[in-house]
Structures are given as C-alpha cells and as structure tokens.
Motif scaffolding. Structure first.
Motif, mmCIF file in Angstrom:
data_model
loop_
_atom_site.group_PDB
_atom_site.id
_atom_site.type_symbol
_atom_site.label_atom_id
_atom_site.label_comp_id
_atom_site.label_asym_id
_atom_site.label_seq_id
_atom_site.Cartn_x
_atom_site.Cartn_y
_atom_site.Cartn_z
ATOM 1 N N HIS A 159 -4.003 -2.768 -1.258
ATOM 2 C CA HIS A 159 -3.125 -2.142 -2.258
ATOM 3 C C HIS A 159 -2.557 -3.225 -3.176
ATOM 4 C CE1 HIS A 159 0.007 0.335 -4.049
ATOM 5 N NE2 HIS A 159 0.891 -0.593 -3.682
ATOM 6 N N LYS A 160 -2.079 -4.320 -2.585
ATOM 7 C CA LYS A 160 -1.529 -5.420 -3.385
ATOM 8 C C LYS A 160 -2.615 -6.072 -4.239
ATOM 9 C CE LYS A 160 1.917 -7.889 -1.981
ATOM 10 N NZ LYS A 160 2.772 -8.847 -1.257
ATOM 11 N N VAL A 161 -3.809 -6.216 -3.693
ATOM 12 C CA VAL A 161 -4.942 -6.771 -4.452
ATOM 13 C C VAL A 161 -5.219 -5.897 -5.666
ATOM 14 C CG1 VAL A 161 -7.452 -7.149 -4.378
ATOM 15 C CG2 VAL A 161 -6.001 -7.986 -2.504
ATOM 16 N N ASP A 162 -5.258 -4.597 -5.477
ATOM 17 C CA ASP A 162 -5.517 -3.674 -6.592
ATOM 18 C C ASP A 162 -4.429 -3.772 -7.661
ATOM 19 O OD1 ASP A 162 -7.867 -2.806 -5.426
ATOM 20 O OD2 ASP A 162 -6.963 -1.004 -4.535
ATOM 21 N N LYS A 163 -3.177 -3.922 -7.248
ATOM 22 C CA LYS A 163 -2.068 -4.061 -8.213
ATOM 23 C C LYS A 163 -2.221 -5.342 -9.031
ATOM 24 C CE LYS A 163 0.293 -0.383 -7.469
ATOM 25 N NZ LYS A 163 0.270 0.651 -8.490
ATOM 26 N N GLY A 216 -4.597 -9.418 -16.741
ATOM 27 C CA GLY A 216 -4.629 -9.902 -18.116
ATOM 28 C C GLY A 216 -3.255 -10.041 -18.759
ATOM 29 N N GLU A 217 -2.258 -9.367 -18.187
ATOM 30 C CA GLU A 217 -0.899 -9.389 -18.733
ATOM 31 C C GLU A 217 0.012 -10.357 -17.990
ATOM 32 O OE1 GLU A 217 0.279 -5.348 -18.126
ATOM 33 O OE2 GLU A 217 -1.608 -4.621 -18.961
ATOM 34 N N ASN A 273 4.893 -18.172 -12.149
ATOM 35 C CA ASN A 273 3.855 -18.228 -13.171
ATOM 36 C C ASN A 273 3.414 -19.677 -13.365
ATOM 37 O OD1 ASN A 273 5.513 -19.395 -15.494
ATOM 38 N ND2 ASN A 273 6.687 -17.545 -15.019
ATOM 39 N N THR A 274 2.236 -19.834 -13.907
ATOM 40 C CA THR A 274 1.679 -21.168 -14.070
ATOM 41 C C THR A 274 2.435 -21.978 -15.113
ATOM 42 O OG1 THR A 274 -0.498 -20.458 -13.314
ATOM 43 C CG2 THR A 274 -0.426 -22.437 -14.673
#
Length: 149
Positions: free
Chosen positions: A78-82, A88-89, A5-6
């Motif tokens: 599939h990974k892009v869609d996930k 946003g979360e 995470n950033t």
C-alpha cells in the motif's frame, strides 16, 4: 520544517552536516527513531547524497522477508503504491544504505526502493554509511571510479 527531501539533504551535505540531516530526518518526517538512535551508538562515516544505481545493491525484491504477516505485507505494498502515485511531484528523500563487508542494506527507504524498482527507475539519491574507515574508503573509491553505482 520538512526534512524528507533530497534538496534539504543536499543543503546539509554542502555544509558538511549530513549526519545532522540524517538525525533530523529520521526523528521527524522519516519516523525511524530506531535507526536514528542506532547510528549514534558509535562513530559512523557518511557519503552522499549521491545518485546511485540501486539495482546493483542486491536487495531482495518485493516486501522484506522479515514481514511475514499478510497485513504487514499488504501495508508495505500500500505504501509502495502511494509512493508511485506521487513520485513525479515529490523530491524523494535519499535512501539510507549501510555498506559493510561487501554487502549493502537499505536501512531507511525500503518502500521507496521497491516503488522505484517497480517503476524501472535504477538511479536515485543515496546516502551510504559505514562503521569502519576501510568500508568508507572502499565506497568513496567506488564512487570515484564508477559514478553510476
């Protein structure tokens, strides 16, 4: 510990240890051992994480051209869609981008980049790395002159 995470990347960067974060991220939740090992092959220069305009990188849209099998391309999207589902979360990890001789290459984050592109989000955290002082100075100066890159 979760490194992907950033916020975590920023904490390491503030301590002057972004290279350490990259190794920890790639070897753990980033699951990119090949890049982690490759970055240790010689001296590297890092800048970031900074918010950058990913539309200016000239990265091909869609699945990378090296994916040629239908199953691999399907898995990529599939990974892009996930990613789009949880965007946003999720405190998205910075893209890891190599700059060399006038060209950008996303070494970690192609799925994230494509998800952002599809959602029409241009700015995201990026860590740039280079292998030469000249490229490092170019990127550093570009960031100072044009903070939206």
């Amino acid at each position: 510990m979760i490194y992907g995470n950033t916020k975590c990347a920023m904490e390491y960067a503030q301590r002057g240890a972004i290279d350490e974060w990259i190794q920890l991220f790639l070897r753990n939740d980033g699951d990119n051992m090949a890049l982690a090992d490759g970055l240790l092959q010689e001296k590297r220069y890092y800048i970031g994480p900074i918010r950058a305009d990913i539309s200016e990188f000239g990265i091909e849209e869609g699945a990378p051209s090296y994916l040629t099998k239908a199953n691999d391309i399907e898995w990529f999207f599939h990974k892009v869609d996930k990613i789009k589902e949880v965007y946003g979360e999720w405190d998205i990890p910075p893209l890891i981008v190599n700059y060399s001789n006038g060209k950008y290459e996303i070494n970690d984050g192609r799925h994230r980049n494509e998800a952002l592109r599809q959602m029409k989000i241009k700015h995201t955290p990026v860590i740039f790395w280079t292998s030469s002082e000249a490229d490092h100075h170019y990127i550093a100066n570009l960031m100072l002159q044009n903070p939206r890159i």
